[in-house]
Structure formats: structure tokens, C-alpha cells
Design a protein around this motif. Structure first.
Motif, mmCIF file in Angstrom:
data_model
loop_
_atom_site.group_PDB
_atom_site.id
_atom_site.type_symbol
_atom_site.label_atom_id
_atom_site.label_comp_id
_atom_site.label_asym_id
_atom_site.label_seq_id
_atom_site.Cartn_x
_atom_site.Cartn_y
_atom_site.Cartn_z
ATOM 1 N N ASN A 258 -71.185 11.802 18.302
ATOM 2 C CA ASN A 258 -70.705 11.544 19.649
ATOM 3 C C ASN A 258 -72.521 11.892 20.935
ATOM 4 N N LEU B 268 -72.720 15.497 19.437
ATOM 5 C CA LEU B 268 -71.282 16.211 20.115
ATOM 6 C C LEU B 268 -70.302 16.163 19.158
ATOM 7 N N THR C 108 -66.367 15.030 19.186
ATOM 8 C CA THR C 108 -65.189 14.669 20.297
ATOM 9 C C THR C 108 -63.906 14.911 20.145
ATOM 10 N N PRO D 150 -61.993 20.457 19.544
ATOM 11 C CA PRO D 150 -63.370 20.885 20.302
ATOM 12 C C PRO D 150 -63.248 22.168 19.864
ATOM 13 N N SER E 279 -64.542 20.458 29.508
ATOM 14 C CA SER E 279 -63.697 19.126 29.013
ATOM 15 C C SER E 279 -63.581 19.661 27.822
ATOM 16 N N ALA F 75 -63.170 17.484 25.127
ATOM 17 C CA ALA F 75 -63.237 16.917 24.104
ATOM 18 C C ALA F 75 -64.940 16.953 23.407
ATOM 19 N N TRP F 76 -65.538 17.696 24.370
ATOM 20 C CA TRP F 76 -66.970 18.457 23.753
ATOM 21 C C TRP F 76 -67.421 19.598 23.965
#
Length: 215
Positions: A37, A156, A158, A161, A177, A179-180
Motif C-alpha cells: 500500500n 506502507l 498494512t 503493524p 492507526s 494498520a499503517w
């Protein structure tokens, strides 16, 4: 006495080469040719040091695949390391920086002309960090603390993490967040404390040299 001197030298070399080690912290693979991502603009990533980390060697991020998010044209940026940051929770803007721990010895192009999926590595020299501490790695076009902070677009990771840090997006500087995270790697050089046996060997080596001189 030649054999004693030779043995002493060998002991000294053996002890010296066992005191340094490199610890690598990874999240994703910044050298890969694929992406999971991407997003931007992003200012950087926080990373928590290893239990015995002493010196920062290098940090690598990965430029995003595709346009958007990068600073304009060619933008040569240093990587700053801070021990803390303060931000405005309403708009994500930075309101204060902690101590500037270190600045990279080189710059990297993080602008719109940067090669897609390229790994950009910043190197450091004599940059000491404390163990088990979260530090903030932020790009800037200046060598001055807290000035000319610049963002870019990065690849990134995702869904997997990095537990000991977070990425910094312009619309949410302290990104919580789960997931980032940036695709990144970081290298730290550690100094091991010599074991008692190693210290004793060093003492014996020195004693042997003294005895040889007296002979």
C-alpha cells in the motif's frame, strides 16, 4: 617468549572482535520491487530502540509506487532524530520538538522525481541513543532543529503493524492507526560489556607483555 607474545596478541584480537554487534529492526522490505500500500504526505516514522542499542547506523524508507504525496520536484532531505514531539490533536500539526538527537550525514531525494519503489537510506555517525526508547525519524531540508520539515509519499505495510512505532501523516501527525507503518529498516550498533573471562584474558595478555619486556 615469542609464543607467549603471539598468544597474547591473538587473545587481544579475539576479545576486540566480539564486542560489537548490529541489531536490525525491520517493518516490511524497503528494498522490494512490490508494494502493499502507499500514502502521502508522510513525515516519517517512530522506532523504538533495541534493549542494547547504542549507535544509529542507518535508516531506510521506501518511496511510494506512483505519483502523489511526494514533495515537489527534486527535494533533498536529511533525516532528523528527535526524542519527543508534541502535536495538535485537532489538525495534526507539530507544535514542539524535543531534543534533536542526530542528523543524517547524507540527504536523499524524496521529491516527485524520486524513482518509484526506490529504497532511500540515510546514514548516521556518532549518533548515540538510549535503550528501549521511542525516537522520531522525520525528514527535513534543513540541518536546523525543528525547521523545514518536509513530507513525501512512502510505501506502507498494512495489517501487520510495527508494535514499537508509528508513521506520521500530515493530516494525523501522531498516527495511531494500527494498520499503517512505513516500509522501513533501521540498523543499530551495540557495544557488549566484556565478560569477566574476557577481562581476565586481557589482564593475562598484558602481564605476558610486561614479563617479556623484563626478560
Amino acid at each position: 617468549m615469542k609464543s607467549i607474545l603471539a598468544t597474547s596478541s591473538a587473545i587481544l584480537i579475539a576479545v576486540a572482535t566480539t564486542q560489537a554487534a548490529t541489531v536490525i529492526v525491520n517493518q516490511g522490505d524497503p528494498n522490494s520491487n512490490t508494494h502493499t500500500n502507499h500514502a502521502g504526505p508522510i513525515y516519517g516514522q517512530s522506532i523504538t530502540t533495541h534493549a542494547s542499542a547504542q549507535q544509529v547506523l542507518d535508516v531506510t524508507f521506501q518511496i511510494r509506487d506512483g505519483s502523489g504525496g511526494q514533495a515537489a520536484n527534486d527535494t533533498l532531505a536529511y533525516l532528523h532524530i528527535y526524542d519527543s514531539v508534541t502535536f495538535n490533536t485537532a489538525d495534526g500539526s507539530i507544535t514542539a520538538f524535543g531534543n534533536l538527537v542526530g542528523i543524517s550525514t547524507n540527504t536523499q531525494n524524496i521529491g516527485a522525481n524520486a524513482t518509484d519503489l526506490s529504497a532511500v537510506q540515510w546514514n548516521f555517525s556518532n549518533t548515540a541513543v538510549a535503550a528501549n526508547t521511542e525516537y522520531y525519524f522525520i525528514t527535513s531540508t534543513s540541518t536546523n532543529a525543528g525547521q523545514d520539515i518536509v513530507s513525501s509519499g512512502y510505501e506502507l505495510v498494512t495489517g501487520n503493524p510495527y508494535a514499537d512505532g508509528r508513521s506520521f501523516a500530515s493530516n494525523n501527525f501522531f498516527n495511531t492507526s494500527a494498520a499503517w507503518d512505513l516500509n522501513f529498516s533501521a540498523s543499530f550498533d551495540t557495544e557488549a560489556i566484556p565478560e569477566p573471562s574476557s577481562t581476565a584474558l586481557l589482564g593475562l595478555a598484558g602481564l605476558a607483555l610486561i614479563m617479556r619486556r623484563r626478560k
